[in-house]
Each structure stands twice: as structure tokens, then as C-alpha cells.
Motif scaffolding. Structure first.
Motif, PDB file in Angstrom:
ATOM      1  N   HIS A 250       1.251  -1.183  -8.341  1.00 52.62           N
ATOM      2  CA  HIS A 250       0.039  -0.299  -6.700  1.00 52.62           C
ATOM      3  C   HIS A 250      -0.366  -1.992  -6.301  1.00 52.62           C
ATOM      4  N   VAL A 251      -0.544  -2.283  -5.323  1.00 51.23           N
ATOM      5  CA  VAL A 251      -1.117  -3.405  -4.700  1.00 51.23           C
ATOM      6  C   VAL A 251      -2.057  -3.237  -3.340  1.00 51.23           C
ATOM      7  N   LYS A 252      -2.632  -3.550  -2.654  1.00 49.93           N
ATOM      8  CA  LYS A 252      -3.578  -3.295  -1.962  1.00 49.93           C
ATOM      9  C   LYS A 252      -3.125  -4.244  -0.772  1.00 49.93           C
ATOM     10  N   SER A 253      -2.859  -3.847   0.797  1.00 53.13           N
ATOM     11  CA  SER A 253      -2.504  -4.537   1.395  1.00 53.13           C
ATOM     12  C   SER A 253      -4.079  -5.650   2.128  1.00 53.13           C
ATOM     13  N   LEU A 254      -4.834  -6.621   2.133  1.00 48.60           N
ATOM     14  CA  LEU A 254      -6.154  -6.812   3.024  1.00 48.60           C
ATOM     15  C   LEU A 254      -5.826  -7.315   4.359  1.00 48.60           C
ATOM     16  N   ASP A 255      -4.490  -7.392   4.362  1.00 52.77           N
ATOM     17  CA  ASP A 255      -4.394  -7.523   6.423  1.00 52.77           C
ATOM     18  C   ASP A 255      -4.571  -6.547   6.986  1.00 52.77           C
ATOM     19  N   TRP A 256      -3.699  -5.130   6.429  1.00 49.07           N
ATOM     20  CA  TRP A 256      -3.092  -3.551   7.254  1.00 49.07           C
ATOM     21  C   TRP A 256      -4.674  -3.229   6.585  1.00 49.07           C
ATOM     22  N   ASP A 257      -5.264  -3.180   5.101  1.00 49.82           N
ATOM     23  CA  ASP A 257      -5.877  -1.915   4.413  1.00 49.82           C
ATOM     24  C   ASP A 257      -5.291  -0.994   4.175  1.00 49.82           C
ATOM     25  N   VAL A 258      -3.844  -1.032   3.426  1.00 50.80           N
ATOM     26  CA  VAL A 258      -3.763  -0.247   2.849  1.00 50.80           C
ATOM     27  C   VAL A 258      -3.272  -0.371   1.016  1.00 50.80           C
ATOM     28  N   THR A 259      -2.431   0.519   0.520  1.00 54.14           N
ATOM     29  CA  THR A 259      -2.186   0.174  -1.116  1.00 54.14           C
ATOM     30  C   THR A 259      -1.400   0.720  -1.073  1.00 54.14           C
ATOM     31  N   PHE A 260       0.095   0.601  -1.576  1.00 54.49           N
ATOM     32  CA  PHE A 260       1.170   0.254  -0.986  1.00 54.49           C
ATOM     33  C   PHE A 260       1.832  -0.122  -3.081  1.00 54.49           C
ATOM     34  N   GLU A 261       2.545   1.290  -3.111  1.00 54.51           N
ATOM     35  CA  GLU A 261       3.507   1.220  -4.138  1.00 54.51           C
ATOM     36  C   GLU A 261       4.342   0.766  -4.154  1.00 54.51           C
ATOM     37  N   VAL A 262       4.932  -0.224  -4.972  1.00 53.01           N
ATOM     38  CA  VAL A 262       6.128  -0.896  -5.237  1.00 53.01           C
ATOM     39  C   VAL A 262       7.147  -0.447  -6.500  1.00 53.01           C
ATOM     40  N   SER A 263       8.724  -1.122  -6.312  1.00 53.78           N
ATOM     41  CA  SER A 263       9.288  -0.769  -6.860  1.00 53.78           C
ATOM     42  C   SER A 263       9.221  -1.234  -8.295  1.00 53.78           C
ATOM     43  N   ILE A 280      10.923   0.269   8.446  1.00 47.26           N
ATOM     44  CA  ILE A 280       9.419   1.135   8.747  1.00 47.26           C
ATOM     45  C   ILE A 280      10.157   2.810   9.217  1.00 47.26           C
ATOM     46  N   TYR A 281       9.939   4.260   8.394  1.00 46.71           N
ATOM     47  CA  TYR A 281      10.680   5.277   8.997  1.00 46.71           C
ATOM     48  C   TYR A 281       9.551   6.470   9.609  1.00 46.71           C
ATOM     49  N   ASP A 286       2.164  13.655   2.926  1.00 49.59           N
ATOM     50  CA  ASP A 286       2.126  13.263   1.638  1.00 49.59           C
ATOM     51  C   ASP A 286       2.611  12.467   1.433  1.00 49.59           C
ATOM     52  N   ASP A 287       3.599  11.790   1.997  1.00 41.09           N
ATOM     53  CA  ASP A 287       4.689  10.447   1.500  1.00 41.09           C
ATOM     54  C   ASP A 287       4.135   9.431   0.423  1.00 41.09           C
ATOM     55  N   VAL A 288       4.579   8.910  -0.014  1.00 45.07           N
ATOM     56  CA  VAL A 288       4.688   7.570  -1.074  1.00 45.07           C
ATOM     57  C   VAL A 288       4.469   6.756  -0.187  1.00 45.07           C
ATOM     58  N   ASP A 335       9.396   3.007   1.735  1.00 47.49           N
ATOM     59  CA  ASP A 335      10.272   2.938   0.712  1.00 47.49           C
ATOM     60  C   ASP A 335       9.522   1.669  -0.181  1.00 47.49           C
ATOM     61  N   PRO A 336       8.939   2.451  -1.400  1.00 48.73           N
ATOM     62  CA  PRO A 336       8.192   1.364  -2.289  1.00 48.73           C
ATOM     63  C   PRO A 336       9.436  -0.126  -2.440  1.00 48.73           C
TER      64      PRO A 336
END
Length: 344
Positions: A250-263, A280-281, A286-288, A335-336
């Protein structure tokens, strides 16, 4: 098994930076992708013998080895002694010569049989007596290629051959050049700052920045996994953000202020992430890696929608020409596996 090999390992001090290029090409077309002024054309000119490197080696093996340049052995073949064809940006046709004269200029005794064959091969019949000013851009390019191919080069160097063309002509000539290169049995090296050209033409790719190779490999691999921020930018990634690492996945985007799960497991040297605008889709809350798309702005292009989220993320979606209405979903998702992990 082929033993063909183009080897380039050169160094040259320039005003802005030092050019250090080291690569080997065993077949097909190599692309050199990078911003203007990064040393791309200087690399081509060093292969052709138009410019002398300060030191290094340039050699070609096609059954037997020919050394074009070797600073240690004091070898430096003149351009006309290297079997290299150079397609300049403006084609460099002689304005006071006809098509057939331009095609035959490099041949001993202006060999009429070879000239006739090249005229036929490059679909220039009926244009033999015309001068460059009387030709279209596409015809000029075909004359320049015919002139190069007339003396059977081992290597063709293409220096941003589409840079000064309008979109319609560019598409037509890209197709023609792609067909030509597919049939060419020698080596070709294409210099470009256009990622679409690099992807279309080149089996292998070098990313050059300020005279240094920052990435090299198979073209599709570098697009799918650029690895570094500048490589991602040059291969067309529109969404790049500095990050803070939360944990292994997991990482937090500092530019978009979003936490993402990665693969993939995030290593400590990862400082940025990238998301290609087409990756992007539409999604659900509730989606990842769900993204809130409310209050996004919408821009219509002829064949795509460009949606900019309030946090700055760009989404590109293909559309039909006659489709002029589009309702932005409330949520999007990534998608991660489509999140690029990037080093500085």
C-alpha cells in the motif's frame, strides 16, 4: 543463428552534458527516445561518421566485422566508406536535381538499372523528371529512401523523419515506412521524441536523457514497466505522483491524496507511482482502489473523453465520433496491477 551485430559504445563531451551511449543491436529496428536536445541526433551522426566521438568504438558485423570508429586503434572511416544510409529530417534532396538524379547520386556511373529498380520499388514511376519542389512530402520521403537503398546499406539511420509533417501525411508515411522497414534485412535506428512512433517501429528501445541511457530493452516491456519516473513520462504516462509507503502493498499518493493497493511488493527505492490514463475504469464505492469521480470536469475530443478528477487524476475513455453525451460514473477504480511503481 545470425551473427549480425551493430555495436556502439561512445563518449563525447558536449557543451550541455557528456554523451555516453553503449548498446548492441542484433536485428530489427532500435528506437532512441528522448526529449529534444538529449543527444539522440548526435548518436546517429556518430554512427554515420558525420561527427567524431572523443573516444569509443562503432562497429558492424555482418558475417565479417567492419570497424567504423575505434579511438584506441585510431580507426575512423569516412562517412562514404561506411555502408550507412542517413534519412535526415528534411530529406536533404538536391533541389537542382530531378528525382532520378537524386536517386542515382551515390552510385558509380549513376547506374541506370539500379535507379530504375528503385523508382519502381518506391512507386515513383512518372516522377523521374520532376524536381523536389514539385513533389509532395510523401513523394520526397520516398525519393530519399530510394536514394539510400540504391547503394544497399547495411544500416539505415532515421532522424525524426515525421517531425515537420501534418497529421494526415504523418499517418500515411508511418504506414509506408513501417512496411519498408519490415522488408529491410539490415539494421535500422530511429531517433524520435514521439512515443507512438517508438512503439510502432521499434523492437528495442533506448531512453536517452541528457546524454545518458536511463533505460533500454524491448519496447513493449519498457511501456508496460517503465521503472523510472522519466521513462514513464517519455512513454506517455499522464498521471504521476510522489508517494509515501504505507506497507509492502500500500502506498499513499501525495499529489492525489489517495491510498492505493498495488500488486507488487514496494521496495524502499520506490518514490513515485504512475497510472496510465486509459487504465482507469468505472467502479463502485467498495472496489479496491475506488476513486470518487464526483464534480469531475469533462473534455470532449473527436475519439475520446478526457475526464479530470477534482484531485487532478486524468482518465481517458475511447468514444465514437457521433457520440456527444457521456455521464461520468460516481466512482472509478484502478486495478492494483495497473499501478506503475517508479524510482526517482
Amino acid at each position: 543463428m545470425s551473427n549480425k551485430l551493430l555495436k556502439v559504445n561512445i563518449h563525447k563531451e558536449l557543451n550541455e552534458f557528456d554523451l555516453d551511449v553503449d548498446f548492441e543491436l542484433k536485428n530489427g529496428c532500435l528506437g532512441i527516445l528522448g526529449p529534444s536536445g538529449c543527444g539522440k541526433s548526435m548518436t546517429l551522426k556518430s554512427i554515420a561518421g558525420i561527427v567524431d566521438p572523443d573516444n569509443g568504438i562503432v562497429s558492424l558485423t555482418t558475417g565479417e566485422k567492419t570497424v567504423y570508429f575505434d579511438s584506441d586503434k585510431k580507426i575512423n572511416l569516412k562517412p562514404q566508406k561506411r555502408n550507412v544510409g542517413y534519412l535526415f529530417q528534411n530529406y536533404a534532396l538536391f533541389p537542382n536535381m530531378t528525382v532520378e538524379e537524386n536517386v542515382g547520386i551515390g552510385l558509380p556511373n549513376n547506374d541506370e538499372n539500379v535507379v530504375s529498380e528503385m523508382i519502381r520499388r518506391f512507386h515513383l514511376e512518372g516522377l523521374e523528371k520532376r524536381y523536389p519542389r514539385q513533389l509532395s512530402g510523401g513523394q520526397q520521403q520516398r525519393v530519399a529512401l530510394a536514394r539510400i537503398m540504391a547503394y544497399g546499406p547495411d544500416v539505415i539511420l532515421l532522424d525524426e523523419p515525421f517531425s515537420a509533417m501534418d497529421t494526415v501525411l504523418k499517418e500515411q508515411l508511418r504506414r509506408e515506412l513501417a512496411n519498408f522497414l519490415n522488408k529491410f534485412s539490415g539494421f535500422s535506428v530511429l531517433v524520435t521524441h514521439d512515443r507512438d512512433e517508438a512503439f510502432q517501429f521499434c523492437d528495442e528501445l533506448i531512453i536517452l536523457d541528457k546524454g545518458k541511457i536511463i533505460a533500454k530493452g524491448k519496447t513493449v516491456d519498457l511501456f508496460e514497466n517503465p521503472g523510472k519516473v522519466e521513462v514513464a513520462r517519455l512513454t506517455g504516462c499522464k498521471n504521476i505522483s510522489k508517494i509515501e509507503i504505507i506497507d509492502d502493498y500500500h502506498v499513499k499518493s501525495l499529489d492525489w491524496d489517495v491510498t492505493f493497493e498495488v500488486s507488487e511488493k514496494v521496495s524502499p527505492n520506490i518514490a513515485y507511482i504512475g497510472i496510465r490514463a486509459h487504465d482507469i475504469y468505472p467502479g463502485q464505492k467498495d472496489d479496491v482502489n475506488a476513486l470518487d469521480a464526483s464534480n469531475s470536469s469533462k473534455l470532449e475530443m473527436p475519439f475520446e473523453w478526457q475526464i479530470t478528477l477534482t484531485n487532478g487524476l486524468l482518465w481517458k475513455l475511447d468514444k465514437q465520433m457521433r457520440e456527444h453525451e457521456f455521464e461520468i460514473p460516481k466512482y472509478l477504480k484502478v486495478d492494483p496491477k495497473n499501478i506503475l511503481l517508479l524510482e526517482e
